[in-house]
Design a protein around this motif. Structure first.
Motif, PDB file in Angstrom:
ATOM      1  N   VAL A 140      53.926  38.024  49.254  1.00 49.21           N
ATOM      2  CA  VAL A 140      54.038  38.768  47.999  1.00 49.21           C
ATOM      3  C   VAL A 140      54.904  39.992  48.273  1.00 49.21           C
ATOM      4  N   TRP A 141      55.566  40.497  47.236  1.00 46.50           N
ATOM      5  CA  TRP A 141      56.435  41.655  47.417  1.00 46.50           C
ATOM      6  C   TRP A 141      55.621  42.927  47.631  1.00 46.50           C
ATOM      7  N   GLY A 142      56.123  43.791  48.504  1.00 49.79           N
ATOM      8  CA  GLY A 142      55.561  45.113  48.687  1.00 49.79           C
ATOM      9  C   GLY A 142      55.999  46.043  47.564  1.00 49.79           C
TER      10      GLY A 142
ATOM     11  N   ILE B 179      53.764  48.270  34.636  1.00 52.51           N
ATOM     12  CA  ILE B 179      52.325  48.508  34.567  1.00 52.51           C
ATOM     13  C   ILE B 179      51.714  48.125  35.913  1.00 52.51           C
ATOM     14  N   PRO B 180      51.100  49.090  36.612  1.00 57.56           N
ATOM     15  CA  PRO B 180      50.519  48.764  37.926  1.00 57.56           C
ATOM     16  C   PRO B 180      49.515  47.613  37.835  1.00 57.56           C
ATOM     17  N   ARG B 181      49.604  46.700  38.785  1.00 61.92           N
ATOM     18  CA  ARG B 181      48.707  45.557  38.941  1.00 61.92           C
ATOM     19  C   ARG B 181      48.869  44.495  37.848  1.00 61.92           C
TER      20      ARG B 181
ATOM     21  N   ALA C 101      52.805  42.769  41.468  1.00 56.80           N
ATOM     22  CA  ALA C 101      51.375  42.778  41.137  1.00 56.80           C
ATOM     23  C   ALA C 101      50.517  43.156  42.333  1.00 56.80           C
ATOM     24  N   PHE C 102      50.932  42.753  43.544  1.00 67.18           N
ATOM     25  CA  PHE C 102      50.129  43.000  44.739  1.00 67.18           C
ATOM     26  C   PHE C 102      50.813  43.974  45.693  1.00 67.18           C
TER      27      PHE C 102
END
Length: 321
Positions: A190-192, A217-219, A225-226
């Motif tokens: 997953v992307w940082g 929007i965070p998360r 998302a992660f």
């Protein structure tokens, strides 16, 4: 939690990326067209329609997508170290390069089952596997958050950037856990954080100077998302996974693929990424100004013989069901 099995005689991910393949040939042969789904501009960065528009966009830009993110795919495959005889789920397989590499690694006796919500990608990847003579891989069009398997659980689960788009992450990962055997392992990339992914962030910053775009929007479901590893740990633990191990993959990746020019990289992001689609919906004068600025940005990062090399950070995640 690196894998133990090393099967170095089998073709790697770079082997499949190097093969000449026209992803649209399966449609031409069958007289079909790709899915066309409108993407409202206001929602373009927070809603990515992988069942329709985004899946079709990935397919149309297959070589650019796969070769851009190949460094992460190679690292995740090396970490997973699949063995002959294993049955592996590949979630959100995209163009299928990782699935084909895994199929070779688990042969003889093993199998890959690819799950993707895009009918276009399932059709194209099934065709691609057949052309390559791969007989131990099959591909299913389904929502991974709800899919079931009729032939029992798999041994392992793999996903290169296919697990960040679930509306209900805990529900989705709980379902995925049910698809692998007890103590079976998952390997995810997953992307940082955006600030550690200038290959995406700097292009988006250019686009924002020319057109209004919704704030992230965070998360929320999407590429980042992660980005928060604590949230990622919470989701996987709540879904029943244990022995979480997260490592970082960092370096440079070639935007648009190896040896792409600044102009090639600009064309790739404008045709393939969500912010590029927003620009394409703008007046011609806005498009011209933005694409000129993007080309100048990528020219600063161009390296002869390598391409437009920009920084990335991804989390490589392992856990046990």
């Amino acid at each position: 939690m690196p894998g133990q099995c090393q099967n170095k005689s089998e073709p790697s991910l770079s082997f499949w990326l190097g093969l000449a393949y026209d992803p649209l040939s399966c449609y031409a042969a069958k007289g079909r067209s790709m899915t066309e789904t409108a993407l409202p501009q206001d929602d373009a960065l927070k809603f990515e329609d992988w069942a329709g528009e985004m899946g079709a966009r990935w397919l149309a830009n297959l070589r650019g997508f796969e070769s851009t993110i190949a460094p992460v795919g190679e690292a995740l495959l090396a970490r997973a170290a699949y063995c002959p005889g294993e049955r592996v789920l590949d979630i959100g397989f995209g163009g299928g390069a990782t699935s084909l590499a895994i199929a070779q690694a688990v042969n003889p006796g093993g199998e890959v089952i690819g799950i993707d919500i895009s009918a276009d990608l399932v059709t194209a990847t099934t065709h691609r596997a057949a052309l390559a003579g791969i007989t131990n891989a099959r591909f299913i069009c389904a929502d991974a958050a709800m899919v079931t398997l009729d032939d029992g659980p798999c041994d392992r689960l793999f996903s290169r950037f296919g697990s960040m788009f679930f509306q209900d992450p805990v529900g989705a990962f709980t379902n995925l856990r049910s698809l692998i055997r007890h103590s079976g392992r998952i390997d995810l990339a997953v992307w940082g954080p955006p600030l550690q992914n200038p290959w995406m962030l700097e292009g988006m910053a250019v686009a924002r100077r020319h057109v209004d775009m919704p704030a992230p929007i965070p998360r929320a479901p999407g590429p980042f998302a992660f980005e928060d590893v604590d949230y990622l740990r919470e989701v996987l633990a709540a879904s029943g996974f244990e022995q979480l191990d997260i490592s970082v993959a960092q370096g440079l990746l070639p935007v648009g693929g190896p040896s792409a020019t600044a102009e090639d990289a600009q064309a790739f992001v404008c045709n393939a990424l969500a912010f590029g689609q927003i620009l394409q919906d703008c007046p011609e004068a806005v498009q011209a100004a933005a694409t000129s600025e993007l080309t100048k940005l990528y020219a600063k990062h161009f390296r002869p013989g390598e391409g437009v090399m920009m920084g990335y950070t991804a989390w490589l995640v392992s856990a046990v069901a």
